[in-house]
Design a protein around this motif. Sequence first.
Motif: not given
Length: 194
Positions: A68-87
């Motif tokens: 999650w931490s690796a995907r939480s930096a940079g880019g659109d914050v909503i997209a990163r939030l969604l990425a954590t839930q996909r992980i």
Amino acid sequence: MSAPATADRILRAARALFERGGAQAVTMRRIGEAVGITPMAIYRHFRNREALLQRICDDSFEQIARHWSARSAGGDVIARLLATQRIYLDYALVHPHLFDHAFSMRRERARRFPEDFRARLSPTLNVVADLVAEAQRAGRLREGDAWDLAMTLWGHTHGLIALYRAGRFSYGEAEFRAFYDASLDRLLHGLLND
């Protein structure tokens, strides 16, 4: 054989047993056979079976938090939030026994909301709450307690995964993933600061 090397081998063997058959498959006898030591020798490295299971669980929390931490930096914050839930979904489907034990089973040392989470004792939800707070600061999510919103998001995704794992969806994995993403979009749309 050095103590750390033996402890690591014990832990790897226990995790392999866990991955294949869940917590009930993790016995001192089976671990001893896999490592080539007596079951009693395991107690030199782990106080008891529960301590070994707790270590496996703690390691799984750390593993998902790193992803999650690796995907939480940079880019659109909503997209990163969604990425954590996909992980989170990926983790549940790839490691179902670890997921169940870590996130769905009653455990004595399990973290409790809200105290333990607000004290930042959850390596996983810390990442989500930080992203929620970042999205709020950026004006992307509505105001409110970041921990409450993070728990709402987690409760939603966890509930969907638990229902899927319990056979409550007739979807195959690809269809469920599409539903999961659409459901997350619906939830987040309701939380967006329009």
